[in-house]
Design a protein around this motif. Sequence first.
Motif, PDB file in Angstrom:
ATOM      1  N   ASN A  14     -34.213   6.722 -28.138  1.00  0.00           N
ATOM      2  CA  ASN A  14     -34.625   6.322 -26.794  1.00  0.00           C
ATOM      3  C   ASN A  14     -34.638   4.810 -26.649  1.00  0.00           C
ATOM      4  O   ASN A  14     -34.230   4.261 -25.621  1.00  0.00           O
ATOM      5  N   ALA A  15     -35.118   4.136 -27.705  1.00  0.00           N
ATOM      6  CA  ALA A  15     -35.202   2.673 -27.671  1.00  0.00           C
ATOM      7  C   ALA A  15     -33.826   2.047 -27.564  1.00  0.00           C
ATOM      8  O   ALA A  15     -33.589   1.159 -26.738  1.00  0.00           O
ATOM      9  N   TYR A  16     -32.896   2.499 -28.390  1.00  0.00           N
ATOM     10  CA  TYR A  16     -31.560   1.910 -28.380  1.00  0.00           C
ATOM     11  C   TYR A  16     -30.795   2.257 -27.104  1.00  0.00           C
ATOM     12  O   TYR A  16     -30.033   1.444 -26.583  1.00  0.00           O
ATOM     13  N   THR A  17     -30.997   3.490 -26.613  1.00  0.00           N
ATOM     14  CA  THR A  17     -30.355   3.864 -25.349  1.00  0.00           C
ATOM     15  C   THR A  17     -30.875   2.994 -24.217  1.00  0.00           C
ATOM     16  O   THR A  17     -30.099   2.508 -23.377  1.00  0.00           O
ATOM     17  N   ALA A  18     -32.194   2.789 -24.196  1.00  0.00           N
ATOM     18  CA  ALA A  18     -32.797   1.925 -23.170  1.00  0.00           C
ATOM     19  C   ALA A  18     -32.236   0.512 -23.267  1.00  0.00           C
ATOM     20  O   ALA A  18     -31.891  -0.107 -22.250  1.00  0.00           O
ATOM     21  N   LEU A  19     -32.128   0.003 -24.484  1.00  0.00           N
ATOM     22  CA  LEU A  19     -31.652  -1.364 -24.694  1.00  0.00           C
ATOM     23  C   LEU A  19     -30.197  -1.511 -24.253  1.00  0.00           C
ATOM     24  O   LEU A  19     -29.837  -2.443 -23.514  1.00  0.00           O
ATOM     25  N   ILE A  20     -29.351  -0.575 -24.677  1.00  0.00           N
ATOM     26  CA  ILE A  20     -27.911  -0.675 -24.395  1.00  0.00           C
ATOM     27  C   ILE A  20     -27.626  -0.497 -22.904  1.00  0.00           C
ATOM     28  O   ILE A  20     -26.927  -1.312 -22.283  1.00  0.00           O
ATOM     29  N   LEU A  21     -28.180   0.556 -22.297  1.00  0.00           N
ATOM     30  CA  LEU A  21     -27.868   0.820 -20.890  1.00  0.00           C
ATOM     31  C   LEU A  21     -28.563  -0.171 -19.956  1.00  0.00           C
ATOM     32  O   LEU A  21     -28.024  -0.491 -18.886  1.00  0.00           O
ATOM     33  N   TRP A 132     -40.208  -0.428 -25.633  1.00  0.00           N
ATOM     34  CA  TRP A 132     -39.738   0.443 -26.711  1.00  0.00           C
ATOM     35  C   TRP A 132     -39.784  -0.226 -28.085  1.00  0.00           C
ATOM     36  O   TRP A 132     -39.502   0.418 -29.093  1.00  0.00           O
ATOM     37  N   PHE A 133     -40.141  -1.517 -28.132  1.00  0.00           N
ATOM     38  CA  PHE A 133     -40.080  -2.254 -29.392  1.00  0.00           C
ATOM     39  C   PHE A 133     -41.409  -2.946 -29.676  1.00  0.00           C
ATOM     40  O   PHE A 133     -42.101  -3.395 -28.759  1.00  0.00           O
ATOM     41  N   PRO A 134     -41.786  -3.063 -30.970  1.00  0.00           N
ATOM     42  CA  PRO A 134     -43.029  -3.738 -31.347  1.00  0.00           C
ATOM     43  C   PRO A 134     -42.902  -5.249 -31.161  1.00  0.00           C
ATOM     44  O   PRO A 134     -41.794  -5.787 -31.088  1.00  0.00           O
ATOM     45  N   PRO A 135     -44.032  -5.966 -31.090  1.00  0.00           N
ATOM     46  CA  PRO A 135     -44.007  -7.405 -30.799  1.00  0.00           C
ATOM     47  C   PRO A 135     -43.130  -8.229 -31.740  1.00  0.00           C
ATOM     48  O   PRO A 135     -42.453  -9.150 -31.291  1.00  0.00           O
ATOM     49  N   GLU A 136     -43.127  -7.879 -33.032  1.00  0.00           N
ATOM     50  CA  GLU A 136     -42.366  -8.694 -33.990  1.00  0.00           C
ATOM     51  C   GLU A 136     -40.856  -8.550 -33.826  1.00  0.00           C
ATOM     52  O   GLU A 136     -40.082  -9.302 -34.420  1.00  0.00           O
ATOM     53  N   GLN A 137     -40.409  -7.597 -33.002  1.00  0.00           N
ATOM     54  CA  GLN A 137     -38.974  -7.414 -32.767  1.00  0.00           C
ATOM     55  C   GLN A 137     -38.575  -7.727 -31.328  1.00  0.00           C
ATOM     56  O   GLN A 137     -37.404  -7.632 -30.972  1.00  0.00           O
ATOM     57  N   GLN A 138     -39.552  -8.119 -30.505  1.00  0.00           N
ATOM     58  CA  GLN A 138     -39.248  -8.275 -29.085  1.00  0.00           C
ATOM     59  C   GLN A 138     -38.416  -9.512 -28.779  1.00  0.00           C
ATOM     60  O   GLN A 138     -37.685  -9.540 -27.790  1.00  0.00           O
ATOM     61  N   GLY A 139     -38.513 -10.548 -29.598  1.00  0.00           N
ATOM     62  CA  GLY A 139     -37.691 -11.729 -29.359  1.00  0.00           C
ATOM     63  C   GLY A 139     -36.213 -11.382 -29.379  1.00  0.00           C
ATOM     64  O   GLY A 139     -35.461 -11.723 -28.458  1.00  0.00           O
ATOM     65  N   LEU A 140     -35.791 -10.660 -30.420  1.00  0.00           N
ATOM     66  CA  LEU A 140     -34.389 -10.258 -30.526  1.00  0.00           C
ATOM     67  C   LEU A 140     -34.025  -9.223 -29.460  1.00  0.00           C
ATOM     68  O   LEU A 140     -32.979  -9.320 -28.811  1.00  0.00           O
ATOM     69  N   ALA A 141     -34.915  -8.217 -29.262  1.00  0.00           N
ATOM     70  CA  ALA A 141     -34.621  -7.157 -28.289  1.00  0.00           C
ATOM     71  C   ALA A 141     -34.475  -7.718 -26.879  1.00  0.00           C
ATOM     72  O   ALA A 141     -33.536  -7.378 -26.146  1.00  0.00           O
ATOM     73  N   LEU A 142     -35.402  -8.594 -26.487  1.00  0.00           N
ATOM     74  CA  LEU A 142     -35.329  -9.168 -25.147  1.00  0.00           C
ATOM     75  C   LEU A 142     -34.166 -10.148 -25.032  1.00  0.00           C
ATOM     76  O   LEU A 142     -33.597 -10.315 -23.955  1.00  0.00           O
ATOM     77  N   GLY A 143     -33.811 -10.787 -26.144  1.00  0.00           N
ATOM     78  CA  GLY A 143     -32.616 -11.622 -26.137  1.00  0.00           C
ATOM     79  C   GLY A 143     -31.370 -10.805 -25.879  1.00  0.00           C
ATOM     80  O   GLY A 143     -30.468 -11.223 -25.149  1.00  0.00           O
ATOM     81  N   VAL A 263     -25.697 -16.941 -26.926  1.00  0.00           N
ATOM     82  CA  VAL A 263     -26.668 -17.586 -27.824  1.00  0.00           C
ATOM     83  C   VAL A 263     -28.104 -17.234 -27.459  1.00  0.00           C
ATOM     84  O   VAL A 263     -29.029 -17.603 -28.171  1.00  0.00           O
ATOM     85  N   ARG A 264     -28.288 -16.497 -26.369  1.00  0.00           N
ATOM     86  CA  ARG A 264     -29.652 -16.156 -25.959  1.00  0.00           C
ATOM     87  C   ARG A 264     -30.377 -15.317 -27.032  1.00  0.00           C
ATOM     88  O   ARG A 264     -31.533 -15.629 -27.361  1.00  0.00           O
ATOM     89  N   PRO A 265     -29.749 -14.269 -27.599  1.00  0.00           N
ATOM     90  CA  PRO A 265     -30.428 -13.551 -28.678  1.00  0.00           C
ATOM     91  C   PRO A 265     -30.696 -14.437 -29.895  1.00  0.00           C
ATOM     92  O   PRO A 265     -31.658 -14.206 -30.624  1.00  0.00           O
ATOM     93  N   VAL A 266     -29.844 -15.426 -30.112  1.00  0.00           N
ATOM     94  CA  VAL A 266     -30.076 -16.369 -31.218  1.00  0.00           C
ATOM     95  C   VAL A 266     -31.377 -17.115 -30.982  1.00  0.00           C
ATOM     96  O   VAL A 266     -32.196 -17.275 -31.893  1.00  0.00           O
ATOM     97  N   GLY A 267     -31.583 -17.570 -29.737  1.00  0.00           N
ATOM     98  CA  GLY A 267     -32.838 -18.234 -29.412  1.00  0.00           C
ATOM     99  C   GLY A 267     -34.032 -17.321 -29.606  1.00  0.00           C
ATOM    100  O   GLY A 267     -35.068 -17.733 -30.136  1.00  0.00           O
ATOM    101  N   GLY A 268     -33.900 -16.043 -29.181  1.00  0.00           N
ATOM    102  CA  GLY A 268     -34.991 -15.084 -29.371  1.00  0.00           C
ATOM    103  C   GLY A 268     -35.272 -14.826 -30.837  1.00  0.00           C
ATOM    104  O   GLY A 268     -36.435 -14.759 -31.261  1.00  0.00           O
ATOM    105  N   TYR A 269     -34.209 -14.694 -31.640  1.00  0.00           N
ATOM    106  CA  TYR A 269     -34.380 -14.446 -33.077  1.00  0.00           C
ATOM    107  C   TYR A 269     -35.028 -15.646 -33.757  1.00  0.00           C
ATOM    108  O   TYR A 269     -35.921 -15.486 -34.602  1.00  0.00           O
ATOM    109  N   MET A 270     -34.585 -16.845 -33.397  1.00  0.00           N
ATOM    110  CA  MET A 270     -35.184 -18.063 -33.972  1.00  0.00           C
ATOM    111  C   MET A 270     -36.670 -18.135 -33.628  1.00  0.00           C
ATOM    112  O   MET A 270     -37.489 -18.530 -34.454  1.00  0.00           O
TER     113      MET A 270
END
Length: 397
Positions: A14-21, A132-143, A263-270
């Motif tokens: 569900n999380a990945y489907t939500a993210l991709i679509l 769908w994602f925990p706080p420690e993964q939201q930077g990358l997910a939202l990126g 580069v937006r996900p890069v900023g979120g991951y950093m």
Amino acid sequence: MSSVKDVAHGSRRNAYTALILSTLAMIVCFMSWSNFAPLASQVAEMFHLDVSQRTLLLATPVLLGSIMRIPVGILSDRYGGKKVYLILMAFILIPLIMIPHVHSFGMLLFAALLVGMSGTSFAVGVSYASVWFPPEQQGLALGIVSMGNMGNAVAAMTLPYISKAAGFDSVYYFLILLTVIFGVLFAIFCKEMPVDKSKTISGALSVAKDSGTWYLSLFYFLTFGLFVAFTNLTPTFLTGMFHYTPVTAGLYSALFAFVCTLVRPVGGYMADKKRPMTLLQWVFIAIIIFAIWIMLSFHNQFMFIAGIVLVGLSAGIGNGVVFKMVPYVSKGNTGAVTGFVGAVGGLGGFFPPLIIGYIYQWTGSYELGIALLALTGIICWFALWKHYIHGDVHIVK
């Protein structure tokens, strides 16, 4: 995204489907939001527009798409992002159907205002994907979900070719078809997000009392506003100053939008790994330097394009860093905070084309308009330095 247990609600699927679509639907919506920029020369010729009218047309969709992010983000938190996304995509069809049939500049502006609702897809997408994602993964997910901004680049690459090959009206039939297809896919494959039915509108609006909401809004005004403004203005710059064809200018606009978005996900991951505010300080310094670079390179084609790419890199990383912090401002009100931050950021894309267009009308030069970008960067840097770097305030510890 490490395990099923790491997902905030529901299964990993569900999380990945939500993210991709969410990301793909946002790309389609952003194509509609920025549809006039790559076609600006053609539209200006069809409706006999001067520079200030042309920049007004480019800015008009940004206005409604920015302001309406606040109520749309709140509605997503309250009633569910899937429902709101589907209603939004259905609404976008109205102006897309209108545009091929308008014959006056006034009606074109009205249709441009309505199509601006597609820009609110950002608030819905972030609200929907984040739960769908925990706080420690939201930077990358939202990126990743914010890479829906790539719709600006896809529009710049595809719409001029469609218009040249099949005619102006075909552009909008193409956008209508894409919107319908992804609306159906979203309806079939996405699950509704968990919502708190006890939430009230006044509770959601309480995020406006948090200074963090407004500081992030200021920072996003610069980073996202720069992305929107330069994506829209690059074709105008290149056709006007360096005599590029609309198709070639659209490709360079797409390059700028792609650089910003990728580069937006890069900023979120950093920002997942390092203190976000420290990263933002370097982002603002880079934007100031590259804005001055662009201001000094309007008569040098290579230097100008290099400056556009470099400022795009800086803004894209800054966008990812800012949105790492959004879910921390008010727990459970991510859509509301996203609405406020996204609205102010969108307005950062609304005003520069208008101001630069009017300055050009008065002076015959774009340089002063770019100088105002550098000044905005200095203001953001000072606010960041005083309130966060040397202050006691923290959003993410």
